[in-house]
Design an enzyme around this catalytic site. Structure first.
Site, PDB file in Angstrom:
ATOM      1  N   ASP A 237     -25.733  38.097  40.757  1.00  0.00           N
ATOM      2  CA  ASP A 237     -24.261  37.490  40.303  1.00  0.00           C
ATOM      3  C   ASP A 237     -22.998  38.245  41.066  1.00  0.00           C
ATOM      4  OD1 ASP A 237     -22.343  36.264  38.467  1.00  0.00           O
ATOM      5  OD2 ASP A 237     -22.227  38.289  37.507  1.00  0.00           O
ATOM      6  N   ASP A 436     -24.464  41.211  34.731  1.00  0.00           N
ATOM      7  CA  ASP A 436     -24.081  42.009  33.785  1.00  0.00           C
ATOM      8  C   ASP A 436     -23.361  41.229  32.557  1.00  0.00           C
ATOM      9  OD1 ASP A 436     -21.765  41.016  35.095  1.00  0.00           O
ATOM     10  OD2 ASP A 436     -20.740  42.955  34.822  1.00  0.00           O
ATOM     11  N   ASP A 440     -24.907  35.288  32.169  1.00  0.00           N
ATOM     12  CA  ASP A 440     -25.965  35.737  33.000  1.00  0.00           C
ATOM     13  C   ASP A 440     -27.008  35.559  32.295  1.00  0.00           C
ATOM     14  OD1 ASP A 440     -24.271  36.216  35.238  1.00  0.00           O
ATOM     15  OD2 ASP A 440     -23.791  38.297  34.708  1.00  0.00           O
TER      16      ASP A 440
END
Length: 541
Positions: A237, A436, A440
């Site tokens: 990400d 995080d 996600d």
């Protein structure tokens, strides 16, 4: 044959003792974690300082920690400034500067100044207690390869008893007598004791998960540790993983002879009243330069465009180009600069004083300095690195060009991230997802191995198989490398355990091994397997 019996038992007990000693070392990591918390704490109550047992500390107590002392429990600093050694939690070798409002973790060491902090978690709720539970659970769980070893052992044991029985019958029929035939059968039973086979996997897993904990890489279960060694693609990400996750001022250009400090002071003072992320970046830049903010007489926020206010009878406007045009402010001199930084994936923020353009700030979510080297190391391990983000294509590719990922998946909405991971899996690859945030969590759950940063949300950390205590992509490299080393060690252990039996059993069955020698060899095999596992403790990651 009382002497043989005595020697066999002595050798086996010696082997067990050496094995127990080696296994004791394998769980040193968790014991060292458990001893990090101090036994007492200094608590302020009714303006008096008391030293009390740590078990008596309650949430919201104000505690004092002096230089050189360990932080008693988790908390938030209310007074003081210091550097704190968090290496036992994060693996970070350098002390971290801490100020009012920053978090403290129980068990870490205060190195320089006096601190006062408010307890936010005590007892079983602290980060340290949570880490110990995770490591204990991981060390007590079984990897799929362990189930294979268990199945083999369940067939191996009756098979060896059968071989011993056949050996006795054959030798007895051959006419060597009852006692020698029995000695050969006993030699088969002694040398084939499957201790080494049973120890091959759990000892390596225990050392591997303990080593991970000492590096700040928390592996929740043995299955995740095993799966991680087969990873082929790592999906990252962007925000908060590859980048800092919050915008900061990267460039600044002045116009009309305006002073840099005065321009930043005006812009930051006005933006201080705004809650926009770009406003926070400008205020943070002013604080970084120790520029004091001044009082704003009037303030208006135009959502999505900018802010207007009055400072010392001067009209201040801070915002985008459309905001400037709306108020008749000429931005022609800044257009080239704005176009350049936009091409770099940055956002332009204009500042005008009394209808004159005085400066343009470039704001961007900057790449973490360690991201590039960590991604290079992932690629050196033969892994494909993919960056996943909801940002537009241009911004995503600017960041990608800085860190050299293999592929970019941009403009992926939060609810589509799991689908993106599923698409990558459909290509036949084992996927590790690193994230995080709350958005996600579905992608983390979809991935074959999920890795969360400890700086992220609770839901991301609960979903993940592996939690990195330090928000650094090098932890991903360490986790995958640790998995590969652990699996290699397990395979070495199983190989030698089988080879030992394949060679030893026929020798014993053919009467070429005395039970005493067999006992010594059996003890040596168990010790050698555990010792091989312990080599993981000194592995360089």
């Amino acid at each position: 044959y009382f002497d043989s019996a005595a020697v066999i038992i002595t050798l086996i007990v010696m082997g067990k003792m050496l094995e127990a000693k080696a296994k004791h070392k394998s769980s040193e990591a968790i014991r060292s974690l458990m001893t990090l918390q101090p036994e007492t704490a200094h608590v302020l109550r009714s303006n008096q300082e008391y030293e009390i047992p740590i078990a008596q500390v309650i949430v919201n107590d104000i505690l004092v920690v002096r230089p050189g002392e360990r932080v008693a429990v988790d908390g938030i600093i209310t007074k003081g400034f210091s550097s704190v050694d968090e290496s036992m939690i994060t693996g970070e070798s350098f002390p971290v500067e801490k100020n009012i409002g920053d978090k403290l973790v129980g068990g870490t060491i205060n190195t320089t100044g006096n601190l006062e902090f408010r307890a936010t978690a005590v007892g079983a709720d602290t980060v340290m207690a949570h880490i110990v539970r995770l490591v204990e659970d991981a060390q007590g769980s079984k990897a799929p390869i362990q189930h294979l070893a268990d199945k083999i052992a369940s067939v191996f044991v009756p098979m060896v008893i059968g071989i011993a029985g056949v050996s006795f019958i054959v030798w007895f029929i051959a006419g060597i007598g009852f006692a020698p035939a029995m000695i050969n059968a006993i030699a088969v039973l002694v040398i084939a004791c499957p201790c080494a086979l049973g120890l091959a996997t759990p000892t390596a897993l225990m050392v591997g998960t303990g080593k991970g904990a000492s590096l700040g890489v928390l592996i929740k279960n043995a299955e995740s540790l095993e799966r991680a060694h087969s990873i082929q693609t790592v999906v990252l990400d962007k925000t908060g993983t590859v980048t800092r996750g919050k915008p900061s001022v990267t460039d600044l250009l002045l116009f009309n002879g305006f002073d840099e400090k005065k321009m930043l002071q005006s812009a930051a003072s006005l933006e201080h009243k705004s809650e926009h992320p770009l406003a926070s970046a400008i205020v943070a830049e002013a604080k970084r330069r120790s520029i004091d903010l001044i009082e704003v007489q009037s303030f208006q926020s135009h959502t999505g465009f900018g802010v207007i206010g009055t400072i010392n009878k001067q009209s201040i406007i801070v915002g985008g180009k459309s905001m400037m045009e709306e108020h008749g402010i000429d931005t022609a001199d800044a257009d080239a600069f704005a176009e350049t930084i936009t091409g770099e994936g940055k956002t332009s923020v204009y500042c005008a004083v009394d209808k004159k353009l005085v400066g343009v700030l470039a704001v961007a979510d900057t790449v973490l300095p360690e991201s590039k080297t960590a991604i290079e190391k992932l690629k050196e391990l033969g892994l494909e690195v993919v960056m996943l983000t909801g940002d537009n294509e241009r911004t995503a590719h600017v960041v990608a060009s800085q860190v050299h990922v293999d592929r970019v998946l941009a403009q992926v909405l939060p609810d589509a991230k799991a689908a993106a991971v599923k698409t990558l899996q459909a290509e036949g690859n084992m996927i590790a997802m690193v994230g995080d945030g709350i958005n996600d969590a579905p992608a983390l759950a979809q991935a074959d191995v999920s890795i969360a940063m400890s700086s992220g949300t609770d839901i991301a950390m609960q979903t993940a198989d592996i939690v990195l205590m330090k928000s650094d992509l090098h932890g991903v490299v360490q986790a995958i490398y640790l998995s590969r080393r652990t699996m290699r060690t397990i395979k070495q252990n199983l190989f030698w355990a089988f080879v030992y039996n394949v060679v030893g059993i026929p020798l014993a069955a053919f009467g070429l091994l005395n039970p005493m020698i067999a006992a010594g060899a059996m003890a040596f095999s168990s010790v050698s397997v555990v010792s091989n596992s312990l080599r993981l403790r000194s592995a360089k990651f």
